[in-house]
Write a protein that holds these residues in place. Structure first.
Motif, PDB file in Angstrom:
ATOM      1  N   PHE A  35      38.448   9.159   2.164  1.00 26.73           N
ATOM      2  CA  PHE A  35      39.375  10.277   2.210  1.00 26.73           C
ATOM      3  C   PHE A  35      38.635  11.451   2.844  1.00 26.73           C
ATOM      4  O   PHE A  35      37.626  11.892   2.305  1.00 26.73           O
ATOM      5  N   TYR A  36      39.110  11.870   3.987  1.00 28.19           N
ATOM      6  CA  TYR A  36      38.443  12.996   4.641  1.00 28.19           C
ATOM      7  C   TYR A  36      39.446  14.102   4.904  1.00 28.19           C
ATOM      8  O   TYR A  36      40.660  13.905   4.828  1.00 28.19           O
ATOM      9  N   ASP A  37      38.910  15.237   5.210  1.00 25.80           N
ATOM     10  CA  ASP A  37      39.716  16.428   5.396  1.00 25.80           C
ATOM     11  C   ASP A  37      40.272  16.427   6.822  1.00 25.80           C
ATOM     12  O   ASP A  37      39.544  16.647   7.782  1.00 25.80           O
ATOM     13  N   LYS A  38      41.570  16.160   6.960  1.00 29.78           N
ATOM     14  CA  LYS A  38      42.152  16.030   8.293  1.00 29.78           C
ATOM     15  C   LYS A  38      42.176  17.362   9.035  1.00 29.78           C
ATOM     16  O   LYS A  38      42.026  17.408  10.249  1.00 29.78           O
ATOM     17  N   THR A  65      37.512  -5.445   6.712  1.00 30.24           N
ATOM     18  CA  THR A  65      38.247  -4.312   7.298  1.00 30.24           C
ATOM     19  C   THR A  65      39.562  -4.149   6.542  1.00 30.24           C
ATOM     20  O   THR A  65      40.034  -5.065   5.876  1.00 30.24           O
ATOM     21  N   TYR A  66      40.110  -2.981   6.653  1.00 29.83           N
ATOM     22  CA  TYR A  66      41.369  -2.660   5.987  1.00 29.83           C
ATOM     23  C   TYR A  66      42.231  -1.873   6.952  1.00 29.83           C
ATOM     24  O   TYR A  66      41.724  -1.160   7.816  1.00 29.83           O
ATOM     25  N   HIS A  67      43.531  -1.969   6.778  1.00 25.95           N
ATOM     26  CA  HIS A  67      44.418  -1.066   7.504  1.00 25.95           C
ATOM     27  C   HIS A  67      44.438   0.279   6.790  1.00 25.95           C
ATOM     28  O   HIS A  67      44.324   0.342   5.573  1.00 25.95           O
ATOM     29  N   ASN A  68      44.610   1.312   7.562  1.00 25.43           N
ATOM     30  CA  ASN A  68      44.645   2.650   6.972  1.00 25.43           C
ATOM     31  C   ASN A  68      46.080   3.089   6.738  1.00 25.43           C
ATOM     32  O   ASN A  68      47.013   2.492   7.251  1.00 25.43           O
ATOM     33  N   GLN A  69      46.206   4.166   5.973  1.00 21.72           N
ATOM     34  CA  GLN A  69      47.533   4.729   5.743  1.00 21.72           C
ATOM     35  C   GLN A  69      47.576   6.160   6.236  1.00 21.72           C
ATOM     36  O   GLN A  69      46.545   6.837   6.306  1.00 21.72           O
ATOM     37  N   ASP A  70      48.769   6.601   6.570  1.00 20.67           N
ATOM     38  CA  ASP A  70      48.960   8.010   6.902  1.00 20.67           C
ATOM     39  C   ASP A  70      49.243   8.750   5.598  1.00 20.67           C
ATOM     40  O   ASP A  70      50.272   8.534   4.969  1.00 20.67           O
ATOM     41  N   LEU A  71      48.311   9.575   5.179  1.00 21.58           N
ATOM     42  CA  LEU A  71      48.458  10.245   3.891  1.00 21.58           C
ATOM     43  C   LEU A  71      48.874  11.705   4.042  1.00 21.58           C
ATOM     44  O   LEU A  71      48.596  12.536   3.180  1.00 21.58           O
ATOM     45  N   GLY A  72      49.498  12.026   5.162  1.00 22.03           N
ATOM     46  CA  GLY A  72      49.990  13.388   5.334  1.00 22.03           C
ATOM     47  C   GLY A  72      49.053  14.234   6.165  1.00 22.03           C
ATOM     48  O   GLY A  72      48.037  13.755   6.674  1.00 22.03           O
ATOM     49  N   PRO A  73      49.403  15.505   6.306  1.00 19.67           N
ATOM     50  CA  PRO A  73      48.665  16.365   7.236  1.00 19.67           C
ATOM     51  C   PRO A  73      47.293  16.813   6.727  1.00 19.67           C
ATOM     52  O   PRO A  73      46.522  17.349   7.496  1.00 19.67           O
ATOM     53  N   CYS A  74      47.021  16.626   5.446  1.00 25.89           N
ATOM     54  CA  CYS A  74      45.790  17.208   4.901  1.00 25.89           C
ATOM     55  C   CYS A  74      44.666  16.203   4.704  1.00 25.89           C
ATOM     56  O   CYS A  74      43.511  16.513   4.948  1.00 25.89           O
ATOM     57  N   VAL A  75      45.013  15.030   4.230  1.00 27.70           N
ATOM     58  CA  VAL A  75      43.967  14.070   3.886  1.00 27.70           C
ATOM     59  C   VAL A  75      44.054  12.858   4.807  1.00 27.70           C
ATOM     60  O   VAL A  75      45.129  12.287   4.989  1.00 27.70           O
ATOM     61  N   GLY A  76      42.959  12.487   5.384  1.00 30.40           N
ATOM     62  CA  GLY A  76      42.897  11.315   6.248  1.00 30.40           C
ATOM     63  C   GLY A  76      42.389  10.114   5.460  1.00 30.40           C
ATOM     64  O   GLY A  76      41.827  10.251   4.365  1.00 30.40           O
TER      65      GLY A  76
END
Lengths: 316, 188, 925
Positions: C213-216, C141-152
């Motif tokens: 990387f998904y489309d937030k 498992t990995y921790h996730n990052q907040d990559l802004g409003p567009c990319v999850g």
């Protein structure tokens, strides 16, 4: 009672009895089919479900009287009425008991044959007026089937006529005082019985309305009371076939005195009706070509042979 | 095979046909005296098999959270297209249905949705008494479908296995999950 | 064995002979032959690195060799007579084992994964035959990052294919998405949480083969791909005309993805195109017509037909000659044409200001010159030397910036080719070339995103840019003596000259955002000079103002613009009316207020309210670009059709409203030819026919896309997928009886799932899908060859290629700007996520808009006594704008850069202009 009143009473009573009898037959058939299929059938409305027909009637009467916009309106409305009319009219000549019967025609048998032949028009009218491909196919099948089966239907009766020497149905009954015609005319009976079922297009001869292939055949577009008239008409014609067989082969009202003549007549008729229902409950529907083959290649020759043998025997 | 012809054969066929038909008639007529297989519902409830497929419900996981994650597989499996839903997500990252609608007037109770469901959320029950006077009332929304228990598979919890961090279950806390990878570690 | 003919070689795949292009690799060849071969790390635009081991095939020595050896298809060049097997047990088992290892750590979260249902990993797993996870160990498992409003970000799903960083860093030039950690702990993310800065970051959701990387934005109102009703569309945000696939569900546009066009956008689009669709779902949308009868103070809502009826009355009352039309470079050709037909050519004006008008006629003139060719985005990637003058491409034509970035690698490709390394060998090419780039000369007014790949960056004020371009053009011709230029600039010219010396395929890029017609002309001179120097056609590309600037220019060749209209209305004595099509007058010109006062009636057709619609007495709501059909002509003159994604929800097409209006006016007795013709149009095809009857560039208008009568096997092309769900339930809450599906009489697309998902003409591909290929990677089944045109041919028609040279329209000369005392020249600084009304409604893009500030060179700031962070007041005539100041050494001297913000007091249309700049003194209470 004056004869006029007597006659009127006869007419009205018979008409009412026939129509209601046919209606009751719808219940009876559903009950019997239920029993033979190991279920109950309609048993909720009234004692044993006998009032089911009332419920059905109310339902059918309350339904929207719908004529499809693409239909030929006049013919569409006339067709079910005509279907009902021809079978009820045919009933007029059937002698039920001494003094019970609408009219006593010299050519009663021919009148009966004429009326049943007209029945095909009702089906064709209905099919044509519906402007629907299923109805059209059903109508075409009905026309071919009825015309084919008409041929040996008439022929099968000629044996009886030869034996009795009359077309008058009352005289035909009386001619059986010494023995029912079922004996000498067993083949004629069989042929007429089959043709009778085919004429009222019931299973196994219900190809005109074969619901698995043609939704409901010629009455696909019909609903409400117009449908009911086709429907009841079918049961009237079942009754009529049974009554006619009783008259022609089973000695009509004749029987031991422990039952009144009308009682004998009804008993015999109902037994035949039960047989017809049993056939519906048991036999599968043939393919259309099988039906025609059966009619032309088996029944017609059989009727002719029967006629030949009967006339030969009479001549000897 | 040589085709048989001749009058004898013809008579044989006719006899065979009539004989079989008459046997049929007799056999059917004999059912006059057998007991009906059906029961008089509603006075008597019929026996329903354990896998009977009736009214559809949405279940909850052992902790009481909605099991449905709005993945849309039930909707796409549905042969009558009678399921529709919209995904929404709460702050903890848990997916759920914003609305979940089943049009029971179209449903054929085939159970494909239950088979497709990856979280055991959608289940078919024994209830088949769905009659309504108004067709519109056959449309069930999420509040009508959601039940309080887990139904079948009482111990299954999807988020326990998904690897996704949701409320109360951090990364690595689920079943068969390793501790989150430490990027700053220099160990091999 | 045949010798290679036409650069083709024969290879044998599983015993069958195929002819494939020489120079490619085996994976490309197999996919191009519609074979199914799994892959992860290879991407058609990124090349091969051979790390995922998925495309293993068995290679045989010769026909007798039964054993063979395993090779990775993506790393193996095709060769004549090569014998390979995809189905050989060894290779297919190997592929299955590789996937099994990959999947050992892949989480069990497909139901809650945005990629589920269009996941390349799902497809490839199924294709390889792996079904059951045998490994019982724990999953990483990995921790996730907040990559802004567009990319999850959901790192658990990563399969370490490295496609993301290869796209983000190597292809798009981003520097904040990196690969961290080592060995089995590699992590793809940023050094810390924060918004991805690349303007192409949205492509990660398509590049990533799984759901890391998904489309937030899509996830917020998520719909699976199979449930989307899609239509082919064209991006409306800039002039490049990127092809989009737009998906809709329940009346809401849900997402925009890239739609492959080999010559235009290829596999990638910018984030504005991808996320700038929220305007269509905005609650600010106009739904109904609004009418304010003369004398009333309030507008009354009514249905569109009543509104149009009112307009028809106005037109009848005032007389046709007093009704004017203002077209829009943002509206389609058909809409503009309908308006032009309605008001007549003489009364039709373009919705841009004087400078843009002159630029427009200049652009048309230059691009139709016989020696000038304007390349497509794909062709730009082939240029080996590029001069960009006066255009901050990333913010005005972002996809072109991406193409320029690829073109800069051409030197490397050439060097690698010289020692026999093919272009697709990504890593060897990079190692061999060691960051040597083709010359890119960037002449802008401040630092741009492309500076990192530019061999020479020059930051100049607009007038100096003209001097530089002129000087460089004559220097290339060998006629430059250095007179009239500062020593510094002279040096720059000499440097540029040296850089461009060996160019074989030079390209000059300029654009409309400089607001300088002179620069447009000089860019063309430079391109011609470079063309002569290299002995080839001069390549010249302009980034234009809006999606349909070119189309409007072709309709309005005499370049009549809004300032002309203002002048004409001033002279007009009779009362007049103006019909404005999707334009906000107030952002175009300072004369808007005066113009409105000279009108009796102002009619606005628009989808969103604007300052102009506030002033209007009739507002007709119209469909957005996703709800109507039309054609945009992009900056290279390529006409491309877009189609409605969903039914209009009561908002009629603007073109239909205009044809209705024509019918009403005709019935009232007006019978000019153009109006009668327009009135006879009932369907979109009728209008297209009318446009093609204009002849000239429009002669082949009907070839842009198949007409509404087009059928495949008797069926329309379905907008819905074959497994769309919820038909009997979506609207069952409103009515349990399903409504009939809407019919589309205007296009060959149907609002149903009936029809075939394959064999569609290129202009009619709503979304790509092929059996077993649910992700966008399915595009390889639609291409003639990998990276080649689609099987249905190139969509769209290039209009300018056959056009005769268009003369320069006679337009009023724009007065040069004179600086008064204490004034400074202000110019526009575009920002991709801020510059227009439509994208300002996307909350995701809004969050990515940087803080606005005026920018000034430190020297200039020092002279004016300003320091970084001061609150300044910019005054243009009566308008004042208070905003913070940023001192930036990259800005040209003596130039004030003002951000191009929607609804700013001073908009791009008002600039360049002389403004006064002063510090706001903090009032101390």
């Amino acid at each position: 009672m004056s004869p006029v009143v007597n006659n009127l009473l006869n007419v009205v009573l018979i008409l009412v009895c026939v129509v209601f009898g046919a209606a009751l037959l719808t219940w009876l058939e559903r009950r019997l089919l239920g029993i033979w299929q190991d279920r109950y059938g309609p048993n909720r409305v009234g004692p044993f479900g006998t009032l089911q027909i009332v419920a059905d009637m109310i339902k059918l009467l309350m339904k929207q009287d719908w004529v499809p916009p693409f239909a030929d309106r006049l013919i569409f409305i006339v067709a079910p009425a005509f279907a009902m009319f021809v079978v009820v009219a045919a009933f007029a000549v059937i002698p039920m008991a001494p003094g019970v019967g609408v009219v006593d025609l010299n050519i009663g048998l021919l009148f009966f044959l004429a009326m049943t032949s007209l029945g095909v028009y009702a089906v064709m009218f209905g099919a044509y007026a519906s402007d629907n491909k299923y109805a059209m196919l059903g109508g075409l099948r009905a026309a071919a089937q009825m015309v084919s089966y008409e041929v040996f239907m008439g022929l099968s009766l000629m044996g009886v006529v030869m034996l009795a020497g009359t077309f008058n149905l009352r005289e035909l009954v009386l001619a059986q005082a010494d023995g029912w015609f079922i004996g000498p005319q067993i083949v004629g009976f069989f042929i007429f019985f089959m043709a009778g079922i085919a004429e009222s297009h019931r299973t196994p001869f219900d190809l005109p309305e074969a619901e698995h292939e043609l939704t409901a055949g010629f009455h696909t577009e019909y609903s409400g009371m117009k449908f009911a008239m086709f429907f009841i008409g079918e049961y009237v014609s079942v009754l009529m076939s049974a009554a006619m067989i009783t008259v022609l082969f089973f000695g009509g009202w004749l029987g031991p005195a422990w039952l009144p003549p009308l009682g004998w007549f009804l008993l015999k008729t109902m037994t035949l009706v039960l047989l017809m229902i049993l056939i519906r409950g048991s036999l599968p529907r043939p393919r259309y070509d099988q039906l025609m083959t059966f009619g032309w290649k088996f029944m017609l020759p059989l009727a002719l042979i029967n006629l030949l043998i009967t006339s030969a025997l009479i001549l000897i | 095979m040589k085709q048989k012809t001749g009058l004898g054969h013809y008579i044989y066929i006719v006899w065979d046909y009539f004989y079989s038909n008459i046997v049929t008639l007799v056999k059917v007529a004999s059912h006059t005296f057998t007991k009906a297989d059906t029961v008089e519902y509603p006075e008597q409830m019929p026996y329903l098999a354990p896998r009977f497929r009736g009214r559809i419900v949405l279940t909850r996981d052992p902790t009481g959270e909605e099991r449905c994650v709005a993945c849309n597989l039930c909707a796409s499996a549905c042969p009558t297209d009678c399921i529709s839903l919209q995904k929404t997500e709460d702050e903890s990252g848990r997916w759920s249905a914003e609305y979940f609608r089943i049009n029971f007037s179209r449903c054929v109770f085939c159970g494909m949705c239950e088979e497709a469901c990856p979280t055991y959320a959608i289940q078919l029950t024994q209830d088949f008494e769905l009659a309504e006077y108004e067709r519109q009332n056959m449309v069930y929304e999420k509040q009508h479908l959601l039940i309080d228990g887990p139904g079948k598979h009482p111990d299954y919890s999807f988020y326990e296995l998904s690897g996704k961090a949701v409320s109360g279950r951090a990364k690595g806390a689920g079943t068969q999950e390793a501790e989150p990878v430490n990027l700053k570690s220099l160990l091999p | 064995m045949n010798a290679t003919i036409d650069n083709l070689v024969t290879i044998y795949i599983d015993g069958s002979a195929y002819q494939v292009k020489a120079g490619g690799h085996l994976l490309e060849a197999c996919l191009g032959l519609a074979q199914d071969l799994p892959y992860f790390c290879w991407h058609p635009a990124l090349g091969s690195v051979g790390s995922c081991r998925q495309c293993a095939v068995q290679l045989y020595q010769d026909a007798e060799d039964q054993r063979g050896r395993m090779v990775m298809a993506c790393m193996t060049p095709v060769a004549e007579g090569m014998r390979v097997s995809l189905s050989a047990p060894m290779a297919s088992e190997f592929r299955q084992q590789c996937i099994e290892v990959t999947m050992a750590n892949h989480p069990h979260d497909c139901p809650v994964c945005e990629e589920g249902g269009e996941c390349h990993l799902q497809d490839m797993t199924l294709q390889s035959g792996h079904t059951q996870r045998r490994h019982k160990g724990h999953k990483k498992t990995y921790h996730n990052q907040d990559l802004g409003p567009c990319v999850g970000h959901e790192m658990n799903r990563c399969i370490s294919c490295y496609r993301c960083v290869r796209f983000y860093q190597d292809y798009a030039g981003g520097d904040d998405l990196v690969v961290l950690g080592s060995r089995e702990n590699v992590y793809f993310g940023r050094h810390q949480d924060g918004c991805l800065t690349s303007h192409f970051s949205g492509n990660l959701s398509e590049v990533c083969p799984t759901g890391v990387f998904y489309d937030k934005v899509v996830s917020d109102s998520y719909t699976r791909k199979w449930d989307l009703q899609s239509a082919p569309s064209i991006c409306s945000h800039c002039s490049l005309g990127c092809n989009l696939s737009v998906g809709e569900r329940q009346g809401q546009v849900k997402r925009v993805t890239n739609r492959y066009h080999s010559q235009v956008n290829g596999y990638f689009i910018c984030d504005k195109g991808r996320y700038g669709f929220a305007h269509s779902n905005s609650d600010q949308r106009l739904y109904q017509a609004q009418v304010q009868p003369l004398g009333d103070t309030e507008k009354v809502s009514c249905d569109t037909l009543h509104g149009l009826d009112y307009v028809a009355q106005i037109m009848t009352e005032l007389g046709a000659e007093n009704v004017f039309g203002l077209g829009s470079p943002r509206a389609s050709v058909e809409e503009n044409f309908a308006l032009q037909s309605l008001v007549g050519k003489a009364n039709f004006y373009a919705g841009h200001n004087a400078a843009q008008g002159v630029i427009q006629t200049q652009v048309l003139h230059q691009l139709t010159q016989p020696n000038i060719y304007t390349p497509s985005l794909k062709q730009i990637e082939q240029a080996d030397a590029i001069v960009i003058i006066g255009e901050d491409l990333l913010h005005t034509a972002p996809r072109m910036a991406l193409s320029v970035r690829q073109a800069s690698r051409n030197l490397g490709f050439a060097k690698a080719a010289a020692i026999g390394i093919p272009k697709w060998q990504d890593e060897p090419v990079r190692i061999h070339t060691q960051n040597q780039l083709s010359p890119v000369i960037s002449v802008t007014s401040a630092a741009t995103d492309l500076d990192d790949i530019s061999s020479q960056c020059i930051h100049l004020a607009p007038s100096d840019m003209c001097n530089f371009a002129g000087a460089l053009a004559s220097a290339v011709e060998g006629q430059f003596d250095g007179s009239g230029l500062s020593a510094e600039l002279n040096e720059q010219v000499q440097h540029s000259l040296a850089l461009l010396a060996g160019a074989k395929r030079p390209l000059v890029i300029s654009g409309a955002s400089s607001q300088s017609p002179e620069l447009i002309d000089l860019a063309a001179q430079l391109a011609l000079a470079l063309g002569r120097q290299s002995g080839s056609e001069a390549w010249l590309s302009y980034a234009l103002e809006a999606a349909n600037s070119m189309g409007l220019g072709l309709l309005n060749k005499d370049a009549k613009h809004m300032d002309d209209l203002a002048l004409r209305l001033q002279q007009q004595t009779t009362p007049s009316a103006l019909i404005v099509l999707q334009t906000d007058l107030f952002s175009l010109s300072t004369q808007a207020q005066a113009l409105c006062e000279n009108l009796r009636h102002l009619v606005v057709l628009d989808q969103l309210p604007s300052a102009t619609s506030e002033h209007a007495d009739v507002v007709i709501a119209c469909a957005s670009v996703f709800e109507t059909e039309g054609t945009y002509v992009n900056n290279e003159g390529r006409a491309q059709r877009f189609f409605s994604v969903h039914d209009k929800l009561g908002r009629p097409d603007a073109w239909r409203s205009l044809t209705h209006l024509a019918t009403m006016v005709t019935q009232a007795g007006h019978r000019s030819d153009t109006i009668t013709q327009l009135a006879s149009c009932t369907k979109f095809d009728d209008l297209c026919d009318l446009v093609s009857q204009q002849g000239g560039e429009f002669a082949h208008w009907c070839d842009v896309a198949p007409s509404a009568g087009f059928r495949i096997a008797g069926m329309k092309v379905p907008r819905q997928t074959h497994r769309a769900s919820g038909r009997t339930s979506l609207y069952a809450d409103e009515n349990v009886s399903e409504a009939k599906q809407p019919e589309d009489v205007d296009s060959a697309l149907g609002f149903t799932m009936e029809g075939t998902p394959i064999n569609k003409p290129s202009a009619l591909i709503p979304q790509v899908w092929s059996p077993g290929w649910n992700s966008n990677e399915a595009i390889n089944k639609f291409q003639q060859e990998i990276n080649g045109p689609l099987k249905g041919g190139e969509a769209g028609v290039r209009l300018l290629d056959t056009s005769p040279s268009l003369p320069l329209a006679e337009v009023a000369v724009i007065p040069s700007i004179t600086l008064g005392a204490g004034q400074i020249l202000a110019h526009t600084q575009n920002h991709l996520f801020a510059s227009d009304r439509v994208s300002s409604l996307s909350s995701a893009l809004k969050q990515r808009n940087t803080a606005i500030s005026a920018r000034l060179h430190p020297d200039t700031a020092a002279i004016m006594g300003l320091v970084d962070g001061d609150e300044v007041c910019v005054a243009l005539a009566q308008t004042q704008w208070l905003l913070p100041l940023t001192v930036d050494a990259s800005v040209a001297v003596d130039l004030l850069l003002l951000p191009n913000q929607y609804q700013a007091p001073i908009s791009a249309g008002h600039l360049p202009a002389a403004v006064s700049l002063s510090a706001v003194t903090q009032e101390v209470n």
